[in-house]
Design a protein around this motif. Structure first.
Motif, PDB file in Angstrom:
ATOM      1  N   ARG A  59       0.831  -1.195   0.000  1.00 13.96           N
ATOM      2  CA  ARG A  59       0.000   0.000   0.000  1.00 13.96           C
ATOM      3  C   ARG A  59       0.870   1.252   0.000  1.00 13.96           C
ATOM      4  NH1 ARG A  59      -2.318   0.207   4.995  1.00 13.96           N
ATOM      5  NH2 ARG A  59      -1.035   1.990   5.475  1.00 13.96           N
ATOM      6  N   ARG A  62       2.189   1.758  -3.406  1.00 14.25           N
ATOM      7  CA  ARG A  62       1.191   2.298  -4.329  1.00 14.25           C
ATOM      8  C   ARG A  62       0.985   3.792  -4.099  1.00 14.25           C
ATOM      9  NH1 ARG A  62      -4.344   2.381  -3.622  1.00 14.25           N
ATOM     10  NH2 ARG A  62      -4.177   0.892  -1.911  1.00 14.25           N
TER      11      ARG A  62
ATOM     12  N   GLU B  69      -5.681  -4.906  -0.422  1.00  9.46           N
ATOM     13  CA  GLU B  69      -4.716  -3.995  -1.025  1.00  9.46           C
ATOM     14  C   GLU B  69      -4.740  -4.073  -2.558  1.00  9.46           C
ATOM     15  OE1 GLU B  69      -3.067  -1.563  -0.423  1.00  9.46           O
ATOM     16  OE2 GLU B  69      -1.719  -1.492  -2.140  1.00  9.46           O
TER      17      GLU B  69
END
Lengths: 121, 450
Positions: A59, A62, B69
């Motif tokens: 995460r 990203r 995710e």
């Protein structure tokens, strides 16, 4: 930190991101080393379910807070290394401020002294 | 030993949709680091492996976290494949499929070298293409599965025979030009050959009940893919006309003589390959459509029956009407087949099963009326190839549906096994093939090629 404390699940989850960012601010690292480092720094109290770290790392990747690159371990295995980006450093500073406020607020109440006070008082 | 355990663990992890090959690499690195540390601490291989796996967390929780995710991975991608052995395989498969599709495209243009023009080629050429169109596409699809399933030579012979028989029947029998038997044969050959493709699909094990059911599932998905490709192709052709039209060029004849025919036969192979490749990738669509349309078709048939009784009108037997009712029955059989193919045979009878039964019973009633009308027509005007074909098809479908209704009723009243219904449907498949061959080969002889 005293051993034998169970840290609440929510707190473990909430502290995940700042801890990862903070450790990466010391330099490039990879999943397993990150977990070992957290364990060492917390004196063995903060234990993550190892696998859960990776979705967190992905995460952060990203969102551009960390960058990943594939390298090799000493044994020659493929290993994914993560390092902090500028944006990640900003986020870390921001998180540090937030935690500081929480920390100070808690200190200002009787919460801390109450909790840390030896039994019997 | 530990290597074996780790590779097993990898395969296991790899099955999770949300965890891709790179994640598995990353987790493996973690696992191995952990194992090394634990071994240095004095544990043996087995213990170290077990503890390391345990520390990674429960697989379900882990894959849920990954899914949170990487939610896009739940929409599985078809074209992007992972590196590794499966990737190489995929590439080769794609090449073979594209090669066969191209071959089909070339094949349909070969007759032009002998003067049989697809466009404006006159009656002889038109009748040639009508009789043979399935022979330009289905052998290549069968070839794809023969390659994919590595058919042995005995199965290969069994596969090639129907195609040769079809080609011989279509081109050696002296069909009267534009006659009914010619058209009927041309319509039934694809059906006969499609079931032959099933032999290749089943890898020669066409007697297997499960393989037949898989082929039914494949056929439904194939059809949906084909329709989608056709829609895309239509859009592509429309834009081709438009952009060339904008600079004053007419692309129509190029499209009609090349892109359209080559695309139509090539897409047969491509659709087959896509279904095969995505088999495990996306939820199957056919059962979903079945679920959606079963109630609607039940309603349609009920409304039709009520209207007929109410107004007292009878079915007007024109040729189109007969074909229409046959198609309606085919559709009901299709709905039934897909509902069966997607159903968990262990599950208890539910509301949907009752609905399905109502649909089948309605279809039977409607069909009884249609059969009656055809019989009346045959007795009034005698036998003609069209009437006999329509009657035969109707009879076959009625038998299939009738016995299905009995089995379904038993199942709904908890007196029978759902598997019996499944087996009945798969056991019945060859009947369709036999009938199709009869229409292709015997009809022209019996009716004198009229």
């Amino acid at each position: 930190m005293p051993p034998g404390i169970d840290i609440a699940k929510d707190l473990v989850a909430a502290s995940g991101t700042p801890l990862v960012l903070a450790i990466l601010s010391e330099g490039e690292s990879y999943g397993y080393a990150l977990i070992k480092r957290v364990e060492k720094l917390s004196g063995g109290v903060l234990q993550w379910t190892d696998g859960m770290l990776y979705p967190v790392l992905h995460r952060l990747e990203r969102n551009g807070l960390v960058e990943a690159s594939w390298g090799k371990s000493q044994a020659g295995r493929r290993r994914k290394y993560y390092h902090l980006t500028d944006k990640g450093a900003e986020e870390l500073a921001d998180q540090q401020r937030q935690w500081k406020v929480v920390n100070e607020t808690l200190r200002a109440t009787r919460f801390t002294s109450f909790r840390l006070a030896p039994k019997g008082i | 030993m530990i290597e074996e355990r780790i590779s097993e663990w990898r395969t296991y992890l790899r099955r999770r949709q949300a965890i891709d090959a790179k994640d598995v690499d990353e987790l493996e690195d973690h696992l191995r680091s952990q194992v090394t540390d634990l071994r240095e601490a004095g544990l043996d291989d087995e213990e170290a492996f077990l503890i390391a796996v345990k520390r990674l967390g429960k697989l379900d929780t882990l894959s849920r976290e990954f899914a949170r995710e990487h939610s896009e991975r739940l929409w599985k991608r078809l074209i992007v494949t992972d590196a590794g052995e499966s990737g190489a395989n995929w590439g080769r498969e794609a090449l073979v499929a594209l090669g066969l599709a191209a071959a089909a495209g070339v094949a349909i243009k070969i007759p032009e070298l002998f003067g049989l023009k697809l466009e404006d080629g006159g009656d002889a050429a038109a009748s040639f293409y009508v009789r043979n169109f399935s022979l330009f596409a289905l052998p290549f699809l069968a070839g794809f599965f023969a390659w994919r399933r590595r058919l042995d030579s005995a199965a290969m012979m069994g596969l090639v025979t129907p195609f040769i028989l079809g080609a011989l029947a279509m081109n050696l029998l002296p069909f009267g030009s534009g006659g009914h038997t010619e058209l009927l044969a041309a319509l039934h050959l694809p059906m006969a050959l499609w079931l032959a493709v099933g032999v290749a699909y089943a890898g020669g094990a066409w007697r297997s009940h499960d393989q037949r059911m898989n082929y039914v599932r494949f056929s439904g998905e194939w059809f949906i893919y084909y329709v989608l490709i056709a829609l895309g192709g239509g859009v592509l052709m429309g834009f081709t006309m438009f952009v060339f039209g904008a600079i004053g060029l007419d692309a129509e004849s190029l499209l009609n003589s090349w892109i359209l025919p080559c695309g139509v036969v090539g897409a047969v192979v491509i659709a087959g390959w896509l279904v095969e490749a995505k088999q495990s990738v996306i939820e199957n669509v056919a059962p979903v459509l079945t679920l959606l349309f079963t109630p609607l078709f039940t309603l349609l048939l009920l409304a039709f029956l009520v209207t007929m009784v109410w107004t007292g009108s009878s079915i007007d037997v024109e040729r189109e009407v007969l074909i229409g009712f046959d198609l309606l029955l085919v559709l009901v059989v299709g709905l039934l087949l897909y509902a069966i193919s997607a159903r968990d045979p262990q599950a208890k009878p539910g509301l949907f099963d009752v609905l399905q039964l109502v649909l089948v019973v309605c279809a039977l009633l409607v069909d009884a009326l249609a059969l009656w009308a055809i019989l009346a027509r045959i007795s009034a005007f005698g036998f003609s190839p069209n009437r006999v074909a329509a009657f035969g098809e109707n009879l076959i479908l009625v038998v299939s549906l009738g016995w299905s209704a009995v089995l379904y009723a038993r199942f709904v009243r908890s007196r029978g096994d759902f598997r019996a219904l499944e087996r009945w449907q798969t056991r019945y498949l060859p009947v369709y093939a036999v009938w199709a061959w009869i229409v292709v080969v015997i009809f022209p002889l019996v009716f004198g090629f009229q």
